[in-house]
Each structure stands twice: as structure tokens, then as C-alpha cells.
Motif scaffolding. Structure first.
Motif, mmCIF file in Angstrom:
data_model
loop_
_atom_site.group_PDB
_atom_site.id
_atom_site.type_symbol
_atom_site.label_atom_id
_atom_site.label_comp_id
_atom_site.label_asym_id
_atom_site.label_seq_id
_atom_site.Cartn_x
_atom_site.Cartn_y
_atom_site.Cartn_z
ATOM 1 N N LYS A 1 13.790 -9.543 -1.608
ATOM 2 C CA LYS A 1 13.680 -11.010 -1.560
ATOM 3 C C LYS A 1 13.378 -11.530 -0.156
ATOM 4 O O LYS A 1 13.086 -12.711 0.018
ATOM 5 C CB LYS A 1 14.946 -11.658 -2.131
ATOM 6 N N ILE A 2 13.424 -10.637 0.842
ATOM 7 C CA ILE A 2 12.980 -11.017 2.188
ATOM 8 C C ILE A 2 11.511 -11.450 2.177
ATOM 9 O O ILE A 2 11.090 -12.259 3.008
ATOM 10 C CB ILE A 2 13.165 -9.853 3.196
ATOM 11 N N PHE A 3 10.762 -10.939 1.200
ATOM 12 C CA PHE A 3 9.331 -11.257 1.151
ATOM 13 C C PHE A 3 9.042 -12.679 0.665
ATOM 14 O O PHE A 3 7.899 -13.125 0.692
ATOM 15 C CB PHE A 3 8.594 -10.240 0.269
ATOM 16 N N THR A 4 10.078 -13.387 0.216
ATOM 17 C CA THR A 4 9.850 -14.796 -0.155
ATOM 18 C C THR A 4 9.357 -15.594 1.050
ATOM 19 O O THR A 4 8.680 -16.608 0.888
ATOM 20 C CB THR A 4 11.143 -15.441 -0.694
ATOM 21 N N ALA A 5 9.676 -15.118 2.259
ATOM 22 C CA ALA A 5 9.218 -15.793 3.486
ATOM 23 C C ALA A 5 7.699 -15.721 3.635
ATOM 24 O O ALA A 5 7.118 -16.453 4.433
ATOM 25 C CB ALA A 5 9.893 -15.174 4.708
ATOM 26 N N LEU A 6 7.059 -14.836 2.866
ATOM 27 C CA LEU A 6 5.604 -14.672 2.955
ATOM 28 C C LEU A 6 4.867 -15.443 1.867
ATOM 29 O O LEU A 6 3.655 -15.285 1.705
ATOM 30 C CB LEU A 6 5.242 -13.182 2.852
ATOM 31 N N SER A 7 5.587 -16.269 1.137
ATOM 32 C CA SER A 7 4.979 -16.991 0.018
ATOM 33 C C SER A 7 3.691 -17.697 0.440
ATOM 34 O O SER A 7 3.656 -18.404 1.442
ATOM 35 C CB SER A 7 5.970 -18.015 -0.533
ATOM 36 N N GLY A 8 2.648 -17.451 -0.346
ATOM 37 C CA GLY A 8 1.353 -18.073 -0.068
ATOM 38 C C GLY A 8 0.363 -17.143 0.604
ATOM 39 O O GLY A 8 -0.835 -17.421 0.634
ATOM 40 N N ILE A 9 0.838 -16.014 1.148
ATOM 41 C CA ILE A 9 -0.059 -15.049 1.792
ATOM 42 C C ILE A 9 -0.748 -14.195 0.730
ATOM 43 O O ILE A 9 -0.115 -13.683 -0.188
ATOM 44 C CB ILE A 9 0.711 -14.153 2.782
ATOM 45 N N SER A 10 -2.047 -14.032 0.872
ATOM 46 C CA SER A 10 -2.841 -13.231 -0.065
ATOM 47 C C SER A 10 -3.518 -12.090 0.687
ATOM 48 O O SER A 10 -3.999 -12.288 1.805
ATOM 49 C CB SER A 10 -3.884 -14.104 -0.757
ATOM 50 N N LEU A 11 -3.544 -10.903 0.084
ATOM 51 C CA LEU A 11 -4.165 -9.739 0.691
ATOM 52 C C LEU A 11 -5.057 -9.023 -0.325
ATOM 53 O O LEU A 11 -4.747 -8.989 -1.517
ATOM 54 C CB LEU A 11 -3.102 -8.746 1.175
ATOM 55 N N ASP A 12 -6.139 -8.439 0.153
ATOM 56 C CA ASP A 12 -6.980 -7.573 -0.670
ATOM 57 C C ASP A 12 -6.335 -6.198 -0.671
ATOM 58 O O ASP A 12 -6.196 -5.569 0.384
ATOM 59 C CB ASP A 12 -8.396 -7.508 -0.082
ATOM 60 N N VAL A 13 -5.905 -5.736 -1.847
ATOM 61 C CA VAL A 13 -5.150 -4.483 -1.930
ATOM 62 C C VAL A 13 -5.695 -3.596 -3.034
ATOM 63 O O VAL A 13 -6.521 -4.021 -3.862
ATOM 64 C CB VAL A 13 -3.648 -4.757 -2.204
ATOM 65 N N ASN A 14 -5.203 -2.374 -3.056
ATOM 66 C CA ASN A 14 -5.400 -1.469 -4.183
ATOM 67 C C ASN A 14 -4.023 -1.147 -4.740
ATOM 68 O O ASN A 14 -3.146 -0.699 -4.000
ATOM 69 C CB ASN A 14 -6.108 -0.193 -3.735
ATOM 70 N N VAL A 15 -3.799 -1.434 -6.023
ATOM 71 C CA VAL A 15 -2.503 -1.152 -6.638
ATOM 72 C C VAL A 15 -2.677 -0.101 -7.725
ATOM 73 O O VAL A 15 -3.719 -0.055 -8.391
ATOM 74 C CB VAL A 15 -1.846 -2.423 -7.233
ATOM 75 N N SER A 16 -1.670 0.740 -7.891
ATOM 76 C CA SER A 16 -1.798 1.798 -8.892
ATOM 77 C C SER A 16 -0.461 2.123 -9.537
ATOM 78 O O SER A 16 0.602 1.958 -8.944
ATOM 79 C CB SER A 16 -2.394 3.060 -8.259
ATOM 80 N N VAL A 17 -0.562 2.567 -10.778
ATOM 81 C CA VAL A 17 0.553 3.131 -11.533
ATOM 82 C C VAL A 17 -0.002 4.362 -12.223
ATOM 83 O O VAL A 17 -0.951 4.270 -13.007
ATOM 84 C CB VAL A 17 1.095 2.152 -12.591
ATOM 85 N N GLY A 18 0.575 5.528 -11.901
ATOM 86 C CA GLY A 18 0.034 6.751 -12.484
ATOM 87 C C GLY A 18 -1.424 6.923 -12.096
ATOM 88 O O GLY A 18 -1.784 6.844 -10.918
#
Length: 404
Positions: free
Chosen positions: A206-223
Motif C-alpha cells: 500500500k506504500i504504492f498508493t503514493a504513486l497514484s496517477g503514474i503510468s509506465l510502459d511495462v511487460n507483465v506476465s503470468v506463466g
């Protein structure tokens, strides 16, 4: 009032409206029953109000189902090009966004108007604010197979089409009605859950709530499944197209892997910078590639303890820690935001018990299921609307007993 119709469709969404317009065009007597105050409510909300009505690249691999071959027939018979032709014929201005996604230029209302006008021309009877009390089979009469009681009035029909959607966006009238009808007629339902949906934070994150509004180009994966796109930090968790896409494949208690710099090796970048600026602090170097707020937060909460080191001081172990943090962030969601914000419902009426060519229940003559109520879930990007159009077309052709 004529209380008998050849076909009754329950649900005035994308699939129900399109199916009704096609059957009515063939001269059949069609009625739609819907609980809402107006038609196409989910269409109007979709795509930020601009309706991502299909995609230029539609393949069966863009869909999830316990029966992965089920979508092939319908998608082949009514393609994205067929619906685009209707949009062009209507004169609706549209544009392409990322990855072949097509949106209306003006408003999602254009798609609702297209469907409504087609229904009017086909003389479709649309009844709104209808609370369905019961659906009962009528035995031994091929012309009158079902009795539908709505608002205390009995309606009969030869064909009954369930186009009630899933459980996503309950504020727009979503309900488990379609699943209950399936179970009433002994058709199994794959347990539904929210999908194309944001993740929520565990307490530690929940520390990341401080970053609300920030957008990043990422690669996400599951399996083995991965998606590239934007990720958005919110007050509650992670959202954005890449996160919504991977939510289709995520299982509770599992982690997702996030590469925050999919275009660049952080180790190579720091090594090159180290040769020219050995005294630069790591946090200063990282701020050239990532938001300063993210780096400061990592340092503050000891997730990047080496952030205040000079580049010349970094060890091999430090580089491994840095690479793992940036390229292999293991994020474990607490859960999802649920049906309230989900774009679709994963699971639904078991397609093993439905004809892929006609959408008719295998063992119940005259009972059809189309659209999201089925166990068919498309990726983000117009695929679920295309499934609505394609499944509606297959159903309409079967009821009209010809290609339309």
C-alpha cells in the motif's frame, strides 16, 4: 396485444439487439425483454464512451474458454470486416488506436443508434423495465416451446435467446439471470469471476498508493502469457491495459511478473553510464529512465537500499538486485476490484453443452445463449464486442434457417 412471438430475446445489449435485428430482417416476429430503462447501457459506457466495437485482428487465440475451439465457427462466419462494413454503411466515423482497436470518433451512442435503427426497420418489439418472473418450457408443441412471465404478463415463443451478459458492472443491470436459466435446463455453468479488472494491493504494497496517477510502459506476465502495454498506479492497486489483459490469466494467490523497462537492460544502461559518470548516484541515474517518485519510494522503504551508492561502488550482487527489482518485479495482488469495475466476466454457460454453429443448447430445442453469458472471454481491445456480433449472427442464422 399479441402475447406470442416466434422469438423472444432476453437482454437489450450488443448481442441481443444485433441478433433481434437480423432475425426480424428475415420477417420473423421478434421481441426483446430487458430490465433496464434504456437499451445498450454497457455499450454506452464502453471504451471511455467511444465504444471499442471490434479489432482489425481477430483470432480464436484472443479468447479464453474451457472449450477453446468453440469460437472458431462463429468468428469465421461473421468477421470483424462484416461489422466494420455496417459501421461504414451507416457513415459512423471511427479511428484505430493501439493494436488494431477500433473506436467511434464521436460517441458510443453511434453504435447504439445503429442497432436501434436496424431493430426498428426489422419491426422488433422492444419492451424495457421488464422484470422476468419465470421461464417455463411448454411440452409437445414445436411452435410454442417456452412461456416467459415478465411483470406479471405471460409471453410465449418458439425460440428463446438468452443475451443477458455476465456479472460485470452490476450498476448497469448485470445479474446472474442467464446462469440461472442455464442451470434450470440442466446446462452447467463454469464458475464466473471478474476479469479485465484492476488488481488491489496487499497491505505491504500500500506504500504504492503514493504513486497514484503514474503510468509506465511495462511487460507483465503470468506463466507463459505476457502482455506489453501501459500500467497505472492507483489509490487501490494496479490498473491500465497491460494489467487488465493479464487479469484474464491470473489465479488467486499467484504473483505476476512485471518488467518496468521492457525496452532496455538496466544493467547495460548503468554500466555505460558508469564509464562516463562513475560518481553519479544510482538514484540519479535511474531517474533518467523511471519516475523519481518511484525511485524515492523504493529507497525510503528499503526496497532499493543501494540507491544512494555511486555507480562506481556497485557490485555484481548490486547489479543482480537492481535487475531483479526492475525487470522481474514479483507483484502479488491481494485480489481484484471485482465486478464493480470489471469489463467482462470470465466463465459462464458451459459451451460443451452449446452448439458452436447455432448457439442452441444441445439438449433443449429452441433455447439459445449468445454473447458474454457464455464461457467465452475476449482480450481487451474490441474482442468481446466482436464475440457479441459473431455469436448473435450464428444464432440468428439458425433461427432464420439461412445465412443472413
Amino acid at each position: 396485444m399479441n402475447n406470442h412471438h416466434q422469438t423472444i430475446i432476453i437482454g437489450a445489449g450488443a448481442a441481443g439487439l444485433f441478433c433481434a435485428s437480423l432475425i426480424g430482417k428475415c420477417g420473423q416476429n421478434v421481441m426483446i425483454l430487458d430490465s433496464g430503462k434504456k437499451i445498450g447501457r454497457k455499450i454506452l459506457m464502453s471504451g471511455g464512451g467511444f465504444c471499442n466495437f471490434t479489432n482489425l485482428d481477430v483470432r480464436p487465440s484472443h479468447y479464453l474458454s474451457q472449450n477453446p475451439h468453440f469460437v472458431k465457427s462463429a468468428l469465421t462466419r461473421f468477421t470483424q470486416w462484416d461489422f466494420i462494413a455496417l459501421v461504414v454503411e451507416r457513415g459512423i466515423a471511427y479511428h484505430e488506436k493501439n493494436d488494431g482497436q477500433l473506436f467511434c470518433d464521436n460517441s458510443a451512442q453511434d453504435i447504439v443508434d445503429l442497432l436501434e435503427d436496424r431493430c426498428k426497420k426489422a419491426k422488433v418489439n422492444i419492451q424495457l423495465r421488464q422484470q422476468i418472473d419465470s421461464v417455463e418450457p411448454i411440452e409437445n408443441d414445436p411452435n410454442v416451446r417456452f412461456n416467459v412471465r415478465a411483470n406479471g404478463i405471460d409471453w410465449t415463443c418458439q425460440n428463446l435467446v438468452i443475451a443477458t451478459g455476465g456479472l460485470s458492472m452490476p450498476a448497469l443491470g448485470a445479474s446472474p439471470f442467464g446462469y440461472k436459466i442455464a442451470e434450470q435446463f440442466a446446462i452447467p455453468v463454469i464458475p464466473p469471476r471478474a476479469s479485465l479488472v484492476p488488481f488491489t494491493y496487499l497491505e505491504n504494497d500500500k506504500i504504492f498508493t503514493a504513486l497514484s496517477g503514474i503510468s509506465l510502459d511495462v511487460n507483465v506476465s503470468v506463466g507463459n502469457q505476457a502482455f506489453r502495454g501501459d500500467m497505472l498506479f492507483t489509490h487501490r492497486g494496479l490498473s491500465g491495459p497491460a494489467i487488465l489483459q493479464i487479469s484474464n490469466y491470473w489465479q488467486p494467490n499467484a504473483s505476476i511478473k512485471i518488467d518496468l523497462l521492457p525496452n532496455q537492460s538496466i544493467v547495460d544502461f548503468i554500466m555505460e553510464l558508469k564509464a562516463t559518470s562513475p560518481n553519479m548516484l544510482l538514484k540519479t541515474a535511474l531517474s533518467q529512465l523511471l519516475p523519481k517518485r518511484l525511485i524515492d519510494l523504493w529507497i525510503e522503504y528499503q526496497r532499493l537500499a543501494i540507491g544512494n551508492k555511486a555507480l562506481a561502488q556497485l557490485s555484481k550482487v548490486d547489479f543482480n538486485v537492481l535487475s531483479e527489482l526492475i525487470h522481474q518485479w514479483q507483484f502479488q495482488p491481494n485480489g481484484t476490484e471485482g465486478y464493480r469495475t470489471a469489463e467482462v466476466t470470465l466463465g459462464g454457460v458451459d459451451t460443451q453443452f452449446i452448439s458452436s454453429k447455432t448457439m442452441q443448447a444441445n439438449h433443449v430445442q429452441g433455447l439459445y445463449f449468445i454473447g458474454e453469458v457464455l464461457d467465452v472471454t475476449g482480450w481487451l481491445g474490441g474482442y468481446n464486442f466482436q464475440w457479441a456480433w459473431s455469436s448473435a449472427y450464428a444464432c440468428a442464422c439458425a433461427i432464420a434457417e439461412s445465412e443472413i
